[in-house]
Motif scaffolding. Structure first.
Motif, PDB file in Angstrom:
ATOM      1  N   ARG A 128       0.831  -1.204   0.000  1.00  0.00           N
ATOM      2  CA  ARG A 128       0.000   0.000   0.000  1.00  0.00           C
ATOM      3  C   ARG A 128       0.867   1.257   0.000  1.00  0.00           C
ATOM      4  NH1 ARG A 128      -4.370  -2.190   4.429  1.00  0.00           N
ATOM      5  NH2 ARG A 128      -5.562  -3.486   2.970  1.00  0.00           N
TER       6      ARG A 128
ATOM      7  N   ASP B  56       2.467   1.593  -3.450  1.00  0.00           N
ATOM      8  CA  ASP B  56       1.456   2.081  -4.383  1.00  0.00           C
ATOM      9  C   ASP B  56       1.274   3.583  -4.228  1.00  0.00           C
ATOM     10  OD1 ASP B  56      -0.871   2.155  -6.143  1.00  0.00           O
ATOM     11  OD2 ASP B  56      -2.082   2.157  -4.322  1.00  0.00           O
ATOM     12  N   ALA B  57       1.139   4.043  -3.007  1.00  0.00           N
ATOM     13  CA  ALA B  57       0.953   5.477  -2.753  1.00  0.00           C
ATOM     14  C   ALA B  57       2.141   6.291  -3.246  1.00  0.00           C
ATOM     15  CB  ALA B  57       0.722   5.726  -1.265  1.00  0.00           C
ATOM     16  N   GLU B  58       3.338   5.790  -3.006  1.00  0.00           N
ATOM     17  CA  GLU B  58       4.540   6.530  -3.422  1.00  0.00           C
ATOM     18  C   GLU B  58       4.683   6.531  -4.939  1.00  0.00           C
ATOM     19  OE1 GLU B  58       7.999   8.865  -2.705  1.00  0.00           O
ATOM     20  OE2 GLU B  58       6.119   8.508  -1.676  1.00  0.00           O
ATOM     21  N   LEU B  59       4.423   5.405  -5.587  1.00  0.00           N
ATOM     22  CA  LEU B  59       4.491   5.355  -7.047  1.00  0.00           C
ATOM     23  C   LEU B  59       3.447   6.282  -7.665  1.00  0.00           C
ATOM     24  CD1 LEU B  59       5.029   1.518  -7.575  1.00  0.00           C
ATOM     25  CD2 LEU B  59       6.718   3.330  -7.942  1.00  0.00           C
ATOM     26  N   THR B  60       2.274   6.336  -7.050  1.00  0.00           N
ATOM     27  CA  THR B  60       1.228   7.250  -7.515  1.00  0.00           C
ATOM     28  C   THR B  60       1.686   8.693  -7.355  1.00  0.00           C
ATOM     29  OG1 THR B  60      -0.528   5.671  -6.990  1.00  0.00           O
ATOM     30  CG2 THR B  60      -1.155   8.004  -7.142  1.00  0.00           C
ATOM     31  N   ARG B  61       2.219   9.017  -6.197  1.00  0.00           N
ATOM     32  CA  ARG B  61       2.695  10.377  -5.935  1.00  0.00           C
ATOM     33  C   ARG B  61       3.745  10.809  -6.943  1.00  0.00           C
ATOM     34  NH1 ARG B  61       6.607  13.256  -3.709  1.00  0.00           N
ATOM     35  NH2 ARG B  61       7.936  11.498  -3.208  1.00  0.00           N
TER      36      ARG B  61
ATOM     37  N   GLY C 135       4.042   9.665  -9.976  1.00  0.00           N
ATOM     38  CA  GLY C 135       3.559   9.558 -11.353  1.00  0.00           C
ATOM     39  C   GLY C 135       4.154   8.386 -12.112  1.00  0.00           C
ATOM     40  N   LYS C 136       4.567   7.353 -11.395  1.00  0.00           N
ATOM     41  CA  LYS C 136       5.178   6.176 -12.029  1.00  0.00           C
ATOM     42  C   LYS C 136       4.090   5.260 -12.581  1.00  0.00           C
ATOM     43  CE  LYS C 136       9.402   7.215 -10.685  1.00  0.00           C
ATOM     44  NZ  LYS C 136      10.598   7.228 -11.488  1.00  0.00           N
TER      45      LYS C 136
ATOM     46  N   HIS D  10       2.229   2.120 -12.926  1.00  0.00           N
ATOM     47  CA  HIS D  10       2.090   0.928 -12.101  1.00  0.00           C
ATOM     48  C   HIS D  10       0.617   0.568 -11.949  1.00  0.00           C
ATOM     49  CE1 HIS D  10       1.013   3.829  -9.043  1.00  0.00           C
ATOM     50  NE2 HIS D  10       0.624   2.835  -8.245  1.00  0.00           N
ATOM     51  N   ARG D  11       0.394  -0.621 -11.449  1.00  0.00           N
ATOM     52  CA  ARG D  11      -0.953  -1.081 -11.105  1.00  0.00           C
ATOM     53  C   ARG D  11      -0.835  -1.843  -9.796  1.00  0.00           C
ATOM     54  NH1 ARG D  11      -6.031  -2.220 -11.894  1.00  0.00           N
ATOM     55  NH2 ARG D  11      -6.891  -4.305 -12.073  1.00  0.00           N
ATOM     56  N   TYR D  12      -1.803  -1.630  -8.918  1.00  0.00           N
ATOM     57  CA  TYR D  12      -1.821  -2.313  -7.624  1.00  0.00           C
ATOM     58  C   TYR D  12      -3.137  -3.048  -7.464  1.00  0.00           C
ATOM     59  CZ  TYR D  12      -1.899  -3.111  -2.609  1.00  0.00           C
ATOM     60  OH  TYR D  12      -1.983  -3.688  -1.375  1.00  0.00           O
TER      61      TYR D  12
END
Length: 72
Positions: free
Chosen positions: A27, A30-35, A37-38, A40-42
């Motif tokens: 989790r 996922d949050a860091e990759l979202t932040r 802009g990478k 990814h899919r979780y």
């Protein structure tokens, strides 16, 4: 930990009942990759353990679809 260094699309799948590794690790990633802009899919699998075996066909289809999306 090093999400900023990731430059390859990432598929994360985690069972919420995983006793080997806390789902919170995925989790947070996922949050860091979202932040950042990478790409990814979780996916979380409710109640499943580390291997996601009870829904193996779904897990495998998810992985195949992910890799096919980036097939060149």
């Amino acid at each position: 930990r090093w999400a900023s260094r990731i430059n390859t699309p990432v598929l994360l799948m985690h069972g919420t009942g995983d006793e080997d590794m806390s789902v919170e690790h995925s989790r947070r990633m996922d949050a860091e990759l979202t932040r950042l802009g990478k790409v990814h899919r979780y996916r979380e699998f409710e109640g499943l353990q580390h291997r996601l075996g009870a829904r193996g066909a779904e897990r495998d289809a998810e992985a195949v679809a992910w890799f096919r999306a980036f097939d060149r």
